[in-house]
Design a protein around this motif. Structure first.
Motif, PDB file in Angstrom:
ATOM      1  N   LEU A   6     -11.876   2.086  16.491  1.00  0.00           N
ATOM      2  CA  LEU A   6     -13.267   1.687  16.689  1.00  0.00           C
ATOM      3  C   LEU A   6     -13.992   1.593  15.354  1.00  0.00           C
ATOM      4  O   LEU A   6     -14.641   0.582  15.055  1.00  0.00           O
ATOM      5  N   TRP A   7     -13.850   2.628  14.534  1.00  0.00           N
ATOM      6  CA  TRP A   7     -14.582   2.634  13.272  1.00  0.00           C
ATOM      7  C   TRP A   7     -13.927   1.755  12.211  1.00  0.00           C
ATOM      8  O   TRP A   7     -14.582   1.309  11.270  1.00  0.00           O
ATOM      9  N   MET A   8     -12.641   1.486  12.370  1.00  0.00           N
ATOM     10  CA  MET A   8     -12.016   0.477  11.511  1.00  0.00           C
ATOM     11  C   MET A   8     -12.630  -0.891  11.787  1.00  0.00           C
ATOM     12  O   MET A   8     -12.910  -1.676  10.866  1.00  0.00           O
ATOM     13  N   SER A   9     -12.876  -1.162  13.077  1.00  0.00           N
ATOM     14  CA  SER A   9     -13.479  -2.443  13.455  1.00  0.00           C
ATOM     15  C   SER A   9     -14.927  -2.529  12.973  1.00  0.00           C
ATOM     16  O   SER A   9     -15.344  -3.539  12.392  1.00  0.00           O
ATOM     17  N   VAL A  10     -15.697  -1.440  13.188  1.00  0.00           N
ATOM     18  CA  VAL A  10     -17.112  -1.445  12.803  1.00  0.00           C
ATOM     19  C   VAL A  10     -17.260  -1.540  11.289  1.00  0.00           C
ATOM     20  O   VAL A  10     -18.066  -2.331  10.767  1.00  0.00           O
ATOM     21  N   SER A  11     -16.476  -0.733  10.567  1.00  0.00           N
ATOM     22  CA  SER A  11     -16.584  -0.744   9.104  1.00  0.00           C
ATOM     23  C   SER A  11     -16.130  -2.076   8.519  1.00  0.00           C
ATOM     24  O   SER A  11     -16.649  -2.536   7.484  1.00  0.00           O
ATOM     25  N   ILE A  32      -8.568  -5.812  15.334  1.00  0.00           N
ATOM     26  CA  ILE A  32      -8.528  -4.386  15.711  1.00  0.00           C
ATOM     27  C   ILE A  32      -9.328  -4.165  16.989  1.00  0.00           C
ATOM     28  O   ILE A  32      -8.902  -3.446  17.903  1.00  0.00           O
ATOM     29  N   ALA A  33     -10.506  -4.797  17.079  1.00  0.00           N
ATOM     30  CA  ALA A  33     -11.369  -4.626  18.252  1.00  0.00           C
ATOM     31  C   ALA A  33     -10.701  -5.136  19.516  1.00  0.00           C
ATOM     32  O   ALA A  33     -10.978  -4.638  20.620  1.00  0.00           O
ATOM     33  N   ALA A  34      -9.811  -6.122  19.375  1.00  0.00           N
ATOM     34  CA  ALA A  34      -9.125  -6.663  20.552  1.00  0.00           C
ATOM     35  C   ALA A  34      -8.250  -5.616  21.231  1.00  0.00           C
ATOM     36  O   ALA A  34      -7.932  -5.740  22.416  1.00  0.00           O
ATOM     37  N   GLY A  35      -7.854  -4.585  20.484  1.00  0.00           N
ATOM     38  CA  GLY A  35      -7.027  -3.524  21.058  1.00  0.00           C
ATOM     39  C   GLY A  35      -7.835  -2.402  21.676  1.00  0.00           C
ATOM     40  O   GLY A  35      -7.265  -1.451  22.219  1.00  0.00           O
ATOM     41  N   LEU A  36      -9.150  -2.490  21.622  1.00  0.00           N
ATOM     42  CA  LEU A  36     -10.012  -1.469  22.209  1.00  0.00           C
ATOM     43  C   LEU A  36     -10.211  -1.735  23.694  1.00  0.00           C
ATOM     44  O   LEU A  36     -10.013  -2.863  24.164  1.00  0.00           O
ATOM     45  N   PRO A  37     -10.602  -0.721  24.465  1.00  0.00           N
ATOM     46  CA  PRO A  37     -10.889  -0.950  25.889  1.00  0.00           C
ATOM     47  C   PRO A  37     -11.927  -2.050  26.079  1.00  0.00           C
ATOM     48  O   PRO A  37     -12.845  -2.210  25.256  1.00  0.00           O
ATOM     49  N   ALA A  38     -11.797  -2.791  27.152  1.00  0.00           N
ATOM     50  CA  ALA A  38     -12.674  -3.945  27.384  1.00  0.00           C
ATOM     51  C   ALA A  38     -14.142  -3.539  27.413  1.00  0.00           C
ATOM     52  O   ALA A  38     -15.010  -4.248  26.877  1.00  0.00           O
ATOM     53  N   ALA A  39     -14.440  -2.385  28.031  1.00  0.00           N
ATOM     54  CA  ALA A  39     -15.836  -1.941  28.112  1.00  0.00           C
ATOM     55  C   ALA A  39     -16.397  -1.643  26.732  1.00  0.00           C
ATOM     56  O   ALA A  39     -17.569  -1.907  26.457  1.00  0.00           O
TER      57      ALA A  39
END
Length: 685
Positions: free
Chosen positions: A638-643, A670-677
């Protein structure tokens, strides 16, 4: 930890579940007299064979019955078959009947009668609810031992009588024990001064009242003073170690941690003494408590050093040729003034080499290793994502060890209640391993794996029958909220964090455990992070901050201090620039000092977004790059995506379009691998 009981066959007290044993009648025949009368009437020659000694036969049968029952105790505790448990009860009842018949039907030598009364009362205390019969037997035995001036036997029976009285009436047991301590100090029987005072400490701590906690500390300090006077370094070390344990259980404050550290420093100062260094279990206990003190004020360098010292001690323990696996902790006593200790069981025991030892009930050696795996995993959890997942590996190994132990019956004879208690303790230890493993998996956003570990924790909670406000139950509930929040189910997470058992406004601070206070604190912090983006909940922010400030501002837990300052910075009004900067500065310092990579990444990313968004310059780029590198080290997707988004925006405003697009694409991947919500929430921010 408790002082050992009077016999090897039953060294532990069950926390509950006593059973009323079935009545078994033992009939005492008189075959010698009957056969003699028949032979005389028939004119047959009299036999010259000696008569059968029924007294010794009954005593031998009693011990055989007890040995058969206790030999199967471990298996029965695992299997829990009702038919086998009934057979166990019949064996115990038969053994008690043999002892009772011996006491009723024979005129015994006084010393032998007293010993049988002690054995009879011990079994009654450990296996039944017949406290009145146990008290009566002990009272008779004490009178006999006083007549014989056998102080060792008398003290053993009084030690047991104090526990019997305590089971029936807590205050009566404590008052009786206080009188015993006065008597034994008057006679200067040093070994039993230790034994009775340690028992007083144990019983006081079972009361869970502040007054009795103060009393326990007072007795431990008296033990240490006596041990220092007579040169019993090992006894002094265990007294100060237990004092540190009590302070660790007090509300989390700088004063309580400092008192614990002072106490454990006294214990460690005596490790060069041969009596302490020659007792590996005591050294291991000291290292466990010392490490827990350091974990409360997490300093990565100190924690690593003390973890390595603990592991080295466990290796020594593993290789010790004299190590027994009966779950006892034996502490040598140098001063032998007072009684002659002929007893090889009891709280004060003689060894074959003539040395005297004070014996405590502790945990079997394999459980000591399991505890070592748990503490080691906690110690390296902060760098799990950067050193090859060592924390996860340690906890997995500890779980495998507990699985093997839970499936195997111990060979040590023990009561079924003691075996069940040990089995439950192993399940509890295993549950905490699964719990910490779930939290560690969460730091690298492996939420499906974390959810699996949480499921195992919940299953063990059901097996153990833990109450809703138990520390493990509350931790599992909080973890469930964290997983719901991390996977984008914010309404479910908010419902958990605001539940009566976790809501900071509902907690009774005077009666809540230290862990419950900390969990309610971080639940409130999580709640603030959710409602800060919901205008309809803005009215709840100010009350939550009012509850949090007194708890967090003085907390010695640096991770909580970091999280508190970070959250304050995020919810502060836009015009409060100075306060925001101060909070972020405190958060950065605390995160660095405790080595919390996840909180450090969050703080750096927010700082870069808050103060360098839209700014052109080297400092802005450096800040964004530092936050992105820290996020990668922490492996938090999550924070890899945000940063990556923050860094991309910084590069873009400087006109470095290609670099900016590459970094942004990295973040999107990276964000594509996060939960959809979570992706939906991130897209709206």
């Amino acid at each position: 930890m408790h002082l050992a009981n009077n016999h090897d066959e039953s060294q532990y007290l069950s926390p509950g579940g006593r059973r009323q044993l079935q009545s078994v009648q033992v009939v005492i025949p008189s075959p010698y007299r009957a056969s003699t009368a028949k032979a005389v009437s028939e004119g047959a020659p009299l036999s010259t064979a000696p008569p059968l000694d029924y007294q010794m036969l009954l005593l031998s049968l009693a011990e055989d019955y007890f040995a058969a029952a206790h030999g199967a105790g471990s298996v029965l505790a695992l299997m829990r078959r009702q038919s086998d448990i009934l057979e166990y009860q019949r064996l115990i009842a038969a053994g008690l009947s043999c002892l009772e018949a011996t006491l009723k039907h024979w005129r015994l030598q006084p010393l032998q009668e007293a010993r049988i009364q002690l054995r009879y009362a011990t079994i009654l205390h450990e296996e039944t609810n017949n406290l009145d019969d146990a008290e009566e037997a002990l009272s008779k035995g004490i009178i006999i031992s006083e007549r014989l001036r056998d102080f060792d036997l008398k003290y053993n029976m009084q030690h047991l009588l104090a526990r019997v009285l305590h089971r029936g009436n807590v205050r009566a047991g404590l008052r009786y024990l206080d009188r015993l301590i006065e008597d034994v100090e008057a006679y200067q029987h040093v070994a039993w001064m230790y034994a009775f005072r340690f028992l007083r400490v144990s019983l006081s701590l079972e009361c869970s009242s502040h007054q009795e906690t103060i009393s326990a500390l007072s007795h431990l300090r008296s033990i240490f003073a006596t041990a220092h006077k007579y040169g019993d370094a090992a006894v002094g070390a265990i007294a100060t170690t237990l004092e540190a344990v009590i302070h660790l259980g007090e509300p989390d404050s700088s004063e309580s941690i400092e008192q614990a550290q002072r106490a454990i420093a006294l214990a460690r100062s005596s490790q060069l003494d041969p009596a302490v260094g020659g007792t590996p279990k005591l050294v291991a206990l000291t290292h466990f408590v010392d490490l827990c003190c350091t974990l409360r004020r997490f300093d990565p360098i100190q924690v690593t050093a003390k973890m390595q010292a603990m592991q080295a001690t466990l290796e020594v323990l593993r290789e010790s040729p004299s190590m027994t696996d009966d779950g006892s902790l034996s502490v040598p006593i140098n001063h032998t003034k007072g009684t002659q200790h002929r007893n090889q069981n009891g709280a004060v025991r003689n060894r074959q080499d003539g040395t005297q030892h004070l014996v405590f009930d502790w945990i079997p050696i394999h459980d000591v290793y399991g505890l070592g795996f748990l503490l080691s995993g906690i110690c390296v959890a902060h760098k799990n994502n950067s050193d090859g997942h060592k924390a996860e590996n340690m906890l997995h190994e500890g779980i495998r060890l507990q699985d093997r132990r839970s499936e195997e019956a111990e060979e040590v004879p023990q009561t079924i209640d003691m075996a069940a208690s040990r089995h439950s303790w192993r399940l509890l230890l295993k549950a905490f391993m699964h719990l910490h493993l779930a939290f560690i998996l969460g730091t690298r956003t492996a939420w499906s794996l974390a959810q699996d570990q949480l499921g195992r924790v919940k299953a063990l909670i059901l097996i153990l029958g833990l109450p809703d406000l138990d520390d493990l139950t509350l931790s599992a509930q909080y973890l469930e909220g964290v997983i719901q929040q991390a996977t984008g189910n914010l309404d479910s997470a908010l419902e958990i964090f605001q539940s009566p058992s976790l809501a900071i406004a509902e907690i009774n601070k005077s009666s809540a455990s230290q862990l419950q206070l900390e969990l309610s604190t971080v639940s409130a912090l999580n709640t603030l992070l959710i409602i800060r983006s919901r205008p309809q909940n803005f009215d709840a922010i100010s009350p939550l901050l009012g509850y949090l400030e007194p708890l967090c501002a003085t907390s010695p837990n640096k991770s909580i201090l970091t999280a508190y300052n970070l959250v304050i910075a995020t919810v502060s009004a836009p015009e409060s620039i100075v306060r925001t900067k101060q909070c972020l500065q405190y958060a950065l310092q605390a995160a660095k000092s405790c080595g919390n990579k996840q909180l450090l990444c969050m703080t750096l990313t927010f700082l870069s977004w808050k103060f360098f968004s839209g700014v052109v310059g080297e400092q802005a780029e450096k800040s964004a790059k530092t936050s992105h590198i820290t996020a990668k080290i922490g492996m938090d997707k999550l924070w890899m995506s945000v940063s990556a988004g923050v860094l991309g925006a910084t590069l873009e405003i400087q006109g470095r379009i290609k670099e900016a697009e590459a970094v942004k694409q990295e973040g999107r991947n990276i964000a594509a691998g996060l939960p959809a919500a979570v992706q939906r929430v991130e897209a709206t921010i």
